[in-house]
Motif scaffolding. Structure first.
Motif, short mmCIF file in Angstrom:
data_model
loop_
_atom_site.label_atom_id
_atom_site.label_comp_id
_atom_site.label_asym_id
_atom_site.label_seq_id
_atom_site.Cartn_x
_atom_site.Cartn_y
_atom_site.Cartn_z
N PRO A 152 0.79 -1.23 0.00
CA PRO A 152 0.00 0.00 0.00
C PRO A 152 0.83 1.28 0.00
CG PRO A 152 -0.06 -1.06 2.16
CD PRO A 152 0.58 -2.03 1.22
N ALA A 153 2.07 1.21 0.46
CA ALA A 153 2.91 2.40 0.48
C ALA A 153 3.71 2.58 -0.79
CB ALA A 153 3.86 2.33 1.68
N SER A 154 3.57 1.67 -1.73
CA SER A 154 4.34 1.70 -2.97
C SER A 154 3.44 2.05 -4.15
CB SER A 154 4.98 0.34 -3.24
OG SER A 154 5.75 -0.10 -2.14
N ALA A 155 4.00 2.73 -5.14
CA ALA A 155 3.29 2.92 -6.39
C ALA A 155 3.17 1.56 -7.10
CB ALA A 155 4.02 3.93 -7.26
N LEU A 156 2.21 1.46 -8.00
CA LEU A 156 1.92 0.19 -8.68
C LEU A 156 2.17 0.34 -10.17
CD1 LEU A 156 0.69 -2.71 -8.51
CD2 LEU A 156 -1.53 -1.65 -8.90
N MET A 157 3.04 -0.54 -10.70
CA MET A 157 3.25 -0.61 -12.14
C MET A 157 2.62 -1.90 -12.67
SD MET A 157 6.77 -0.89 -14.42
CE MET A 157 7.25 0.83 -14.21
N ALA A 158 1.76 -1.78 -13.65
CA ALA A 158 1.22 -2.94 -14.35
C ALA A 158 2.08 -3.19 -15.57
CB ALA A 158 -0.23 -2.69 -14.76
N VAL A 159 2.68 -4.36 -15.64
CA VAL A 159 3.55 -4.69 -16.76
C VAL A 159 2.69 -5.25 -17.90
CG1 VAL A 159 5.54 -6.02 -17.51
CG2 VAL A 159 5.46 -5.11 -15.19
N VAL A 160 2.76 -4.60 -19.06
CA VAL A 160 1.91 -4.95 -20.19
C VAL A 160 2.73 -5.24 -21.44
CG1 VAL A 160 -0.07 -3.70 -19.26
CG2 VAL A 160 1.52 -2.50 -20.77
N LYS A 161 3.98 -5.62 -21.25
CA LYS A 161 4.85 -5.95 -22.38
C LYS A 161 4.32 -7.18 -23.10
CE LYS A 161 7.85 -8.85 -19.53
NZ LYS A 161 9.21 -9.14 -19.08
N ALA A 162 4.88 -7.44 -24.30
CA ALA A 162 4.51 -8.61 -25.10
C ALA A 162 2.99 -8.72 -25.26
CB ALA A 162 5.07 -9.89 -24.48
N ASP A 163 2.39 -7.58 -25.69
CA ASP A 163 0.94 -7.50 -25.88
C ASP A 163 0.21 -7.92 -24.63
OD1 ASP A 163 -1.27 -6.78 -27.43
OD2 ASP A 163 -1.60 -8.83 -28.11
N ALA A 164 0.69 -7.41 -23.49
CA ALA A 164 0.10 -7.73 -22.19
C ALA A 164 0.05 -9.24 -21.97
CB ALA A 164 -1.27 -7.10 -22.02
N TYR A 165 1.23 -9.87 -22.17
CA TYR A 165 1.35 -11.31 -21.97
C TYR A 165 0.30 -12.07 -22.79
CZ TYR A 165 4.32 -10.20 -17.91
OH TYR A 165 5.32 -9.73 -17.07
N GLY A 166 0.07 -11.56 -24.01
CA GLY A 166 -0.89 -12.20 -24.89
C GLY A 166 -2.34 -11.84 -24.65
N HIS A 167 -2.61 -10.92 -23.75
CA HIS A 167 -3.99 -10.55 -23.40
C HIS A 167 -4.50 -9.33 -24.16
CE1 HIS A 167 -2.91 -13.20 -20.11
NE2 HIS A 167 -4.13 -13.18 -19.64
N GLY A 168 -3.61 -8.58 -24.80
CA GLY A 168 -4.03 -7.38 -25.53
C GLY A 168 -3.60 -6.13 -24.80
N MET A 169 -2.56 -5.47 -25.29
CA MET A 169 -1.92 -4.39 -24.53
C MET A 169 -2.82 -3.16 -24.35
SD MET A 169 1.84 -2.72 -25.11
CE MET A 169 1.43 -2.01 -26.70
N THR A 170 -3.49 -2.74 -25.40
CA THR A 170 -4.30 -1.53 -25.30
C THR A 170 -5.44 -1.72 -24.30
OG1 THR A 170 -3.77 -0.85 -27.55
CG2 THR A 170 -5.75 0.10 -26.56
N GLU A 171 -6.16 -2.82 -24.42
CA GLU A 171 -7.30 -3.07 -23.54
C GLU A 171 -6.85 -3.29 -22.09
OE1 GLU A 171 -6.63 -4.56 -26.36
OE2 GLU A 171 -8.31 -4.11 -27.71
N ILE A 172 -5.78 -4.06 -21.91
CA ILE A 172 -5.28 -4.31 -20.57
C ILE A 172 -4.71 -3.04 -19.95
CG2 ILE A 172 -3.42 -5.46 -19.30
CD1 ILE A 172 -5.75 -7.29 -19.67
#
Length: 375
Positions: free
Chosen positions: A31-51
């Motif tokens: 909770p005291a840390s900023a959060l980065m969502a890693v969306v490389k490689a097309d969001a691990y195959g899930h779709g980078m823009t949507e994810i």
């Protein structure tokens, strides 16, 4: 519906609600840390823009990608929040990154010089190799990179916004390398401050460390595979209700009743032992379904698990449905969240002798991605 009006033959459905909830649960661990969502490689195959859009909705402060091109694709998709990229060969489009307000990573003096030469005032994070022996400045090169960054900062050529590294063995919480890397990172930070440089955002934790090693949370945590509901390692005990976000399903292209002794697919590596019903599933290694899972994988059908039989081919595979009633067009689920008894991506990884990351990241070919909630 497909581009021609019919339902998709093969579909990777991404449950964005599951992804957002997973991300929130992971963020609550730090909770005291900023959060980065890693969306490389097309969001691990899930779709980078949507994810990427879903990650922002779930409160992600940052998006993380490997390459400048991925970062620019996020910008083209409408994202305007903080983005960091970290992997570049000589000749990367740093000028375009600067113009798009993308933060870049310097892992060597030479790379930093190339970033500076791009012009503008790049926002740069410095990466040190603390024991992964991959990207990042080696310990003996680190002081030179820090000094070069300090000179560029003093000349008004760059802004230093972060200092970071990456763990090698975080998915094995008891591995001694974790403590050694933490110590190495603290030593690297000491070099930064001794040079009169503000380290900016300090970050070290990946998914596994976010889950198991609070001492690494620091100013920011980078959450990748776990946000998609896939454990970083199947042996890792996770006390969070993370749910796989991607379900891979296809409609049967053919159904046939066959007698005992029927050989199935190339090489007849499977021969039926009894009269049974075979279903033809129109996906194969052309879609990223691992041929190495031949003879070991299962799929979900009508609330049950059924074996994938015979050699997995480029365009198709066969499931043995036994005596279950089946018709052309019925849905087979290769993997999903398990809510209807189907296998998970982790199960397929085990069958193929690989990891869950590769199972989802490799999906493509003729699979159509769809988005929404659970269905």
């Amino acid at each position: 519906m497909s581009a021609h009006g019919g339902p998709p033959q093969a579909e990777a459905h991404v449950d964005l609600d599951a992804y957002r909830e997973n991300l929130r649960l992971l963020g609550d661990l730090a909770p005291a840390s900023a959060l980065m969502a890693v969306v490389k490689a097309d969001a691990y195959g899930h779709g980078m823009t949507e994810i990427g859009r879903a990650a922002r909705q779930a409160g992600a402060d940052w998006l993380g990608v490997a390459t400048v091109e991925e970062a620019l694709a996020l910008r083209s998709g409408g994202d305007d929040g903080p983005v960091l990229c970290w992997l570049a060969s000589p000749g990367a489009s740093y000028a375009a990154a600067v113009a798009a307000d993308v933060e870049v990573t310097a892992s060597s003096v030479g790379q930093l010089e190339e970033i500076v030469a791009a012009g503008g005032r790049p926002r740069v994070q410095l990466k040190v190799d603390t024991g992964l022996s991959r990207n990042g400045a080696a310990p003996e090169e680190w002081p030179d990179l820090v000094e070069a960054a300090a000179r560029a900062r003093d000349a008004g050529r760059i802004e230093i916004t972060g200092t970071w590294s990456h763990l090698a063995c975080a998915d094995d919480p008891e591995h001694p390398a974790n403590e050694l890397q933490e110590r190495a990172f603290r030593a690297a930070l000491d070099v930064v401050t001794a040079a009169g440089v503000d380290p900016g955002l300090r970050h070290l934790a990946n998914s596994a460390a976010t889950l198991t090693r609070p001492s690494t949370h620091l100013d920011l945590v980078r959450v990748g595979i776990a946000a998609y509901g896939i454990p970083p390692d199947p042996r890792l005990s996770i006390d969070l209700p993370l749910r796989p976000a991607l379900t891979l399903r296809a409609r049967l292209a053919a159904v046939r009743r066959v007698p005992a002794g029927t050989g199935v697919s190339y090489g007849h590596r499977y021969v039926t032992e009894r009269p049974t019903t075979l279903g033809l599933v129109p996906v194969g290694y052309g879609e990223g379904v691992h041929r190495a899972a031949t003879g070991r994988a299962e799929a979900g059908f009508a609330g049950r698990r059924v074996p994938v039989v015979g050699t997995i081919c480029m365009d198709q595979l066969v499931v043995d449905l036994g005596d279950l009633p089946a018709d052309r067009g019925d849905v087979v689920t290769l993997f999903g969240d398990g809510s209807d008894g189907e296998p998970s991506a982790t199960d397929w990884a085990e069958a193929a002798g690989t990891i869950g990351y590769e199972v989802v990241t490799g999906l493509g070919g003729r699979i159509r991605h769809t988005y929404g909630g659970r269905r």
